[in-house]
Scaffold this active site. Sequence first.
Site, PDB file in Angstrom:
ATOM      1  N   THR A  26       6.632  -3.967   0.434  1.00 59.82           N
ATOM      2  CA  THR A  26       6.281  -5.142   1.228  1.00 59.82           C
ATOM      3  C   THR A  26       6.763  -6.397   0.504  1.00 59.82           C
ATOM      4  OG1 THR A  26       4.357  -4.031   2.163  1.00 59.82           O
ATOM      5  CG2 THR A  26       4.357  -6.434   2.222  1.00 59.82           C
ATOM      6  N   HIS A 178       3.408   5.986   7.484  1.00 61.45           N
ATOM      7  CA  HIS A 178       2.585   5.475   6.383  1.00 61.45           C
ATOM      8  C   HIS A 178       1.150   5.977   6.556  1.00 61.45           C
ATOM      9  CE1 HIS A 178       1.245   3.159   3.111  1.00 61.45           C
ATOM     10  NE2 HIS A 178       1.905   2.028   3.319  1.00 61.45           N
ATOM     11  N   ASN A 181      -2.607   4.207   1.087  1.00 60.99           N
ATOM     12  CA  ASN A 181      -2.984   2.855   0.648  1.00 60.99           C
ATOM     13  C   ASN A 181      -4.048   2.164   1.495  1.00 60.99           C
ATOM     14  OD1 ASN A 181      -1.185   3.148  -1.412  1.00 60.99           O
ATOM     15  ND2 ASN A 181       0.409   1.873  -0.526  1.00 60.99           N
ATOM     16  N   TYR A 183      -4.539   2.105   4.728  1.00 66.99           N
ATOM     17  CA  TYR A 183      -4.164   1.617   6.053  1.00 66.99           C
ATOM     18  C   TYR A 183      -4.680   2.574   7.132  1.00 66.99           C
ATOM     19  CZ  TYR A 183      -1.345  -1.540   3.246  1.00 66.99           C
ATOM     20  OH  TYR A 183      -0.937  -2.478   2.321  1.00 66.99           O
ATOM     21  N   ASN A 238      -6.998  -1.107  -1.194  1.00 64.54           N
ATOM     22  CA  ASN A 238      -7.607  -1.598   0.050  1.00 64.54           C
ATOM     23  C   ASN A 238      -8.921  -0.892   0.381  1.00 64.54           C
ATOM     24  OD1 ASN A 238      -5.582  -3.566   0.723  1.00 64.54           O
ATOM     25  ND2 ASN A 238      -4.233  -1.877   1.312  1.00 64.54           N
TER      26      ASN A 238
END
Length: 373
Positions: A26, A178, A181, A183, A238
């Site tokens: 990112t 993805h 992490n 998400y 996260n």
Amino acid sequence: MTATLFSPLAVGSYELAHRVVMAPLTRMRASQPGNVPSAMNVEYYAQRASIGGLIISEGSQISQAGQGMPATPGIHTPEQITGWKAVTDAVHAKRGRIFLQLWHVGRISHSSLQPGGAPPFAPSAIAAAGHAFTALFERAPFETPQAIDTDLMPLLIEVYGQAAANAKEAGFDGVEIHGANGYLIEQFLQTRSNRRTDQYGGSIENRTRLLLEVVEAVSAVWGSNRVGVRLSPFGIANDSGEDDPLRLYGHVIRELDRLHLAYLHLIEPRASGAGQAEVDHKNVPSAAELFRPAWSGTLIAAGNFKPETAEAALAAGHADAIAFGRLFIANPDLPERIRRGASLNPYHRPTFYGGGTEGYTDYPTLNAREAAE
């Protein structure tokens, strides 16, 4: 013969010339308005392309609702598709391969990035601990998300499928889903963020359902041999984390193994959260080493690798390729530097997220350094 970073490798339907993979990174530099890849992004990816090398693009939101940070590129509008097509053309001109990472951040988003300023979507109405990026590059506490209605789950899966089709139109060689992490997909996998009582919650089988349905939808577009999945067992990014990760991810990986994907991409827990800070967690297991027996296909490992530790992981059979992140940021010609045993440029963390060419396209190559000497 023992695999090395510079031995060829089959990844799905492709033959790579080496095993130095560029990890998804990112960088928050898509042009505005519209989160569209620009000429600067084209230059960045072209600099890092190599003959027979694999690049996995930065995460690209599958819809506006999937966006979690400002100035991240999407793959859901005609302008974004056109922008990405210039990137893939540039990588292919250097005879490299590039997969697009399909991204939905779920509860990690902020209402300022959402359509109509609504709360972000998630498996359950449970706020993550920590702080989100707002549309103005500011930090704000994570908000309580809205739980996705069961009736809307087919639409979510359809959006993933459409994003995969858009990636094909943009000229990518494949896609990576993805699932790491903290998400959206990982939020469904883990009990700390998924308290649903429908077919997408409760048992491990139910919590794995969304990932498998997304893989099926994306594979219908690409064929499974051009689809990869990224996971972060034992990760803590996260506000993620699972009480019994071996049981959960053992099941997830065994289910994925049946689908004959291009690759499985595992983030080592020692590097979880490394995008936001310098971390090297101690006394943590090796995800690649632990889950290698459950995975019969190509395995890419990522997380705090250096050239010598990457070679050791390949020699031990724990992985088939190594994805480098921060080293690729600072060294556009990283494969050649490793091949020649050359020194590496140091990275400059303050320029990781947002900004212009500084810390993005201005890192020198070996050729530029030698010409200046």
